[in-house]
Design a protein around this motif. Structure first.
Motif, PDB file in Angstrom:
ATOM      1  N   LEU A 115      -5.716  -9.039   3.326  1.00 31.84           N
ATOM      2  CA  LEU A 115      -5.528  -7.669   2.562  1.00 31.84           C
ATOM      3  C   LEU A 115      -4.717  -7.213   2.983  1.00 31.84           C
ATOM      4  O   LEU A 115      -4.783  -6.043   2.171  1.00 31.84           O
ATOM      5  CB  LEU A 115      -7.865  -7.876   2.804  1.00 31.84           C
ATOM      6  N   SER A 116      -4.653  -7.067   4.141  1.00 31.09           N
ATOM      7  CA  SER A 116      -3.790  -6.102   4.652  1.00 31.09           C
ATOM      8  C   SER A 116      -2.463  -6.178   4.184  1.00 31.09           C
ATOM      9  O   SER A 116      -1.514  -5.568   4.069  1.00 31.09           O
ATOM     10  CB  SER A 116      -4.011  -6.002   6.015  1.00 31.09           C
ATOM     11  N   GLY A 117      -1.874  -7.772   3.191  1.00 33.10           N
ATOM     12  CA  GLY A 117      -1.026  -7.923   2.778  1.00 33.10           C
ATOM     13  C   GLY A 117      -0.709  -7.436   1.831  1.00 33.10           C
ATOM     14  O   GLY A 117       0.494  -7.826   0.728  1.00 33.10           O
ATOM     15  N   ARG A 118      -2.194  -7.013   0.664  1.00 32.44           N
ATOM     16  CA  ARG A 118      -1.979  -7.424  -0.516  1.00 32.44           C
ATOM     17  C   ARG A 118      -1.706  -6.565  -1.581  1.00 32.44           C
ATOM     18  O   ARG A 118      -0.980  -5.026  -0.811  1.00 32.44           O
ATOM     19  CB  ARG A 118      -3.552  -7.205  -0.949  1.00 32.44           C
ATOM     20  N   ARG A 119      -0.765  -6.242  -2.597  1.00 29.04           N
ATOM     21  CA  ARG A 119      -0.136  -5.292  -3.566  1.00 29.04           C
ATOM     22  C   ARG A 119      -0.024  -5.562  -4.697  1.00 29.04           C
ATOM     23  O   ARG A 119      -0.943  -6.861  -4.814  1.00 29.04           O
ATOM     24  CB  ARG A 119       1.691  -5.920  -3.725  1.00 29.04           C
ATOM     25  N   THR A 120      -0.561  -4.914  -5.971  1.00 33.87           N
ATOM     26  CA  THR A 120      -0.682  -4.946  -7.012  1.00 33.87           C
ATOM     27  C   THR A 120      -0.108  -3.723  -8.163  1.00 33.87           C
ATOM     28  O   THR A 120       0.557  -3.239  -6.718  1.00 33.87           O
ATOM     29  CB  THR A 120      -3.031  -3.827  -6.706  1.00 33.87           C
ATOM     30  N   CYS A 121      -0.267  -4.828  -8.544  1.00 35.17           N
ATOM     31  CA  CYS A 121       0.653  -4.313  -9.991  1.00 35.17           C
ATOM     32  C   CYS A 121       0.365  -2.876 -10.500  1.00 35.17           C
ATOM     33  O   CYS A 121      -1.063  -2.441 -11.053  1.00 35.17           O
ATOM     34  CB  CYS A 121       0.881  -4.544 -11.336  1.00 35.17           C
ATOM     35  N   ARG A 122       0.785  -1.303 -10.258  1.00 36.32           N
ATOM     36  CA  ARG A 122      -0.045  -0.416 -10.975  1.00 36.32           C
ATOM     37  C   ARG A 122      -0.179  -0.284 -12.470  1.00 36.32           C
ATOM     38  O   ARG A 122      -0.989   0.021 -12.939  1.00 36.32           O
ATOM     39  CB  ARG A 122       1.221   0.846 -10.381  1.00 36.32           C
ATOM     40  N   GLU A 123       0.602  -1.087 -13.584  1.00 39.85           N
ATOM     41  CA  GLU A 123       0.668  -1.518 -15.012  1.00 39.85           C
ATOM     42  C   GLU A 123      -0.551  -2.643 -14.939  1.00 39.85           C
ATOM     43  O   GLU A 123      -1.508  -1.934 -16.000  1.00 39.85           O
ATOM     44  CB  GLU A 123       1.945  -1.627 -15.538  1.00 39.85           C
ATOM     45  N   CYS A 124      -0.051  -3.649 -14.770  1.00 39.02           N
ATOM     46  CA  CYS A 124      -1.247  -4.669 -14.910  1.00 39.02           C
ATOM     47  C   CYS A 124      -2.471  -4.542 -13.729  1.00 39.02           C
ATOM     48  O   CYS A 124      -3.222  -6.140 -14.832  1.00 39.02           O
ATOM     49  CB  CYS A 124      -0.057  -5.463 -15.409  1.00 39.02           C
ATOM     50  N   GLY A 125      -2.193  -4.601 -13.036  1.00 37.49           N
ATOM     51  CA  GLY A 125      -3.227  -4.781 -11.697  1.00 37.49           C
ATOM     52  C   GLY A 125      -2.806  -6.541 -11.616  1.00 37.49           C
ATOM     53  O   GLY A 125      -3.645  -6.483 -10.510  1.00 37.49           O
ATOM     54  N   ALA A 126      -2.390  -7.344 -12.083  1.00 36.20           N
ATOM     55  CA  ALA A 126      -1.575  -8.538 -10.753  1.00 36.20           C
ATOM     56  C   ALA A 126      -1.703  -8.082  -9.277  1.00 36.20           C
ATOM     57  O   ALA A 126      -1.084  -7.163  -9.251  1.00 36.20           O
ATOM     58  CB  ALA A 126      -0.135  -9.123 -11.631  1.00 36.20           C
ATOM     59  N   ILE A 127      -1.740  -9.435  -8.729  1.00 45.85           N
ATOM     60  CA  ILE A 127      -1.903  -9.055  -7.522  1.00 45.85           C
ATOM     61  C   ILE A 127      -0.841  -9.834  -6.672  1.00 45.85           C
ATOM     62  O   ILE A 127      -1.111 -10.771  -7.125  1.00 45.85           O
ATOM     63  CB  ILE A 127      -3.596  -9.362  -7.440  1.00 45.85           C
ATOM     64  N   TYR A 128      -0.130  -9.104  -5.895  1.00 44.89           N
ATOM     65  CA  TYR A 128       0.552 -10.522  -5.062  1.00 44.89           C
ATOM     66  C   TYR A 128      -0.184 -10.519  -3.684  1.00 44.89           C
ATOM     67  O   TYR A 128      -1.007  -9.348  -3.106  1.00 44.89           O
ATOM     68  CB  TYR A 128       1.685  -9.183  -5.222  1.00 44.89           C
ATOM     69  N   HIS A 129       0.615 -10.294  -2.822  1.00 48.25           N
ATOM     70  CA  HIS A 129       0.651 -11.046  -0.555  1.00 48.25           C
ATOM     71  C   HIS A 129       2.223 -10.463  -0.330  1.00 48.25           C
ATOM     72  O   HIS A 129       3.197 -11.109  -0.722  1.00 48.25           O
ATOM     73  CB  HIS A 129       0.202 -11.453  -0.462  1.00 48.25           C
ATOM     74  N   VAL A 130       2.344  -9.744   0.554  1.00 46.68           N
ATOM     75  CA  VAL A 130       3.778  -9.789   1.046  1.00 46.68           C
ATOM     76  C   VAL A 130       4.304 -11.129   1.360  1.00 46.68           C
ATOM     77  O   VAL A 130       5.442 -11.339   1.449  1.00 46.68           O
ATOM     78  CB  VAL A 130       3.681  -8.575   2.287  1.00 46.68           C
ATOM     79  N   GLU A 131       3.132 -11.945   1.918  1.00 48.48           N
ATOM     80  CA  GLU A 131       4.119 -13.196   2.954  1.00 48.48           C
ATOM     81  C   GLU A 131       3.265 -13.885   2.170  1.00 48.48           C
ATOM     82  O   GLU A 131       4.558 -15.221   1.633  1.00 48.48           O
ATOM     83  CB  GLU A 131       3.383 -13.264   4.140  1.00 48.48           C
ATOM     84  N   ASN A 132       2.051 -14.166   1.422  1.00 51.33           N
ATOM     85  CA  ASN A 132       1.999 -15.718   0.447  1.00 51.33           C
ATOM     86  C   ASN A 132       2.189 -15.455  -1.146  1.00 51.33           C
ATOM     87  O   ASN A 132       1.689 -16.915  -1.320  1.00 51.33           O
ATOM     88  CB  ASN A 132       0.275 -15.384   0.971  1.00 51.33           C
TER      89      ASN A 132
END
Ligand code: ADP
Ligand code: ZN
Length: 210
Positions: A115-132
């Motif tokens: 949860l603390s490394g999660r990033r989300t795309c403003r446009e399409c909602g795709a989910i990323y993680h700064v490390e993983n």
């Protein structure tokens, strides 16, 4: 799809929705969109979402009920993030039949780090993680080029609150589906490279659904 924040429901829902060719209904995304669009609903729910509290049941129920009536849901759907309370579960029984409840289980340590490394795309909602799961270009969505951001409920205090709310309000929903014989526990403690291990567990449980 049930499970604590950070279990990866959104990621799995996306993969499964592609595989089975039915839509994914991410209830949290629908709320965030309403806030972004500053709709009437969006203005009412902003404070709940940003603190990591649940939106009042009636609003969540109305939103989901309406969404599930749309054409694209008539051959099935993956519902991600609903029901989160017993009241929502009971209400849903009156308007839609659920075939299976996938319960994604992961340890608290895994949840906090995701949860603390999660990033989300403003446009399409795709989910990323700064490390993983880093995007190819920092801060930019691989899929659509949109900007990535950290959700307001991804600050440590709000994360803690979401995990607490989950334990208090949503855990009982798991027992509710278990009693109905619809629950399937899925081990979600895998790293992203091993996401197939999670998906194959899901597929086993989805096999015999009409
Ligand atoms: P997560 O599962 O990681 O907590 P979501 O994107 O599913 O994230 O949900 C984000 C927020 O949207 C929740 O913290 C809550 O405020 C609101 N929300 C989502 N689903 C529901 C629901 N079924 N009932 C009430 N509020 C909800
Ligand atoms: Zn995107």
């Amino acid at each position: 799809m049930l499970g604590p924040p950070g279990a990866g429901k959104g990621t799995y829902a996306e993969i499964l929705s592609d595989k089975y060719n039915v839509p994914r209904i991410p209830v949290g995304d629908l709320f965030r969109q309403a806030i972004k669009d500053e709709t009437k609903l969006g203005k009412k729910i902003k404070k709940y979402v940003s603190h990591g509290d649940l939106v009042p049941d009636e609003m969540a129920i109305d939103l989901v009920k309406e969404r599930l009536q749309e054409d694209d849901c008539q051959n099935g759907f993956f519902l991600d993030g609903f029901p989160r309370t017993i009241i929502q579960a009971e209400a849903m029984e009156k308007f839609k039949k659920i075939d299976k409840a996938l319960n994604f289980v992961a340890s608290d340590r895994v949840l906090m780090s995701r949860l603390s490394g999660r990033r989300t795309c403003r446009e399409c909602g795709a989910i990323y993680h700064v490390e993983n799961i880093p995007p190819k270009v920092e801060g930019i969505c691989d899929r659509c080029g949109g900007r990535l951001y950290k959700r307001s409920d991804e600050k440590p205090q709000a994360i803690k609150n979401r995990l607490r709310v989950y334990r208090e309000k949503t855990k009982p929903v798991i027992d509710y589906f278990r009693k109905k014989g619809l629950l399937a526990d899925i081990d979600a403690n895998y790293r992203i490279e091993e996401v197939d291990k999670v998906i194959s567990q899901c597929e086993k449980h989805l096999q015999n659904l009409s």
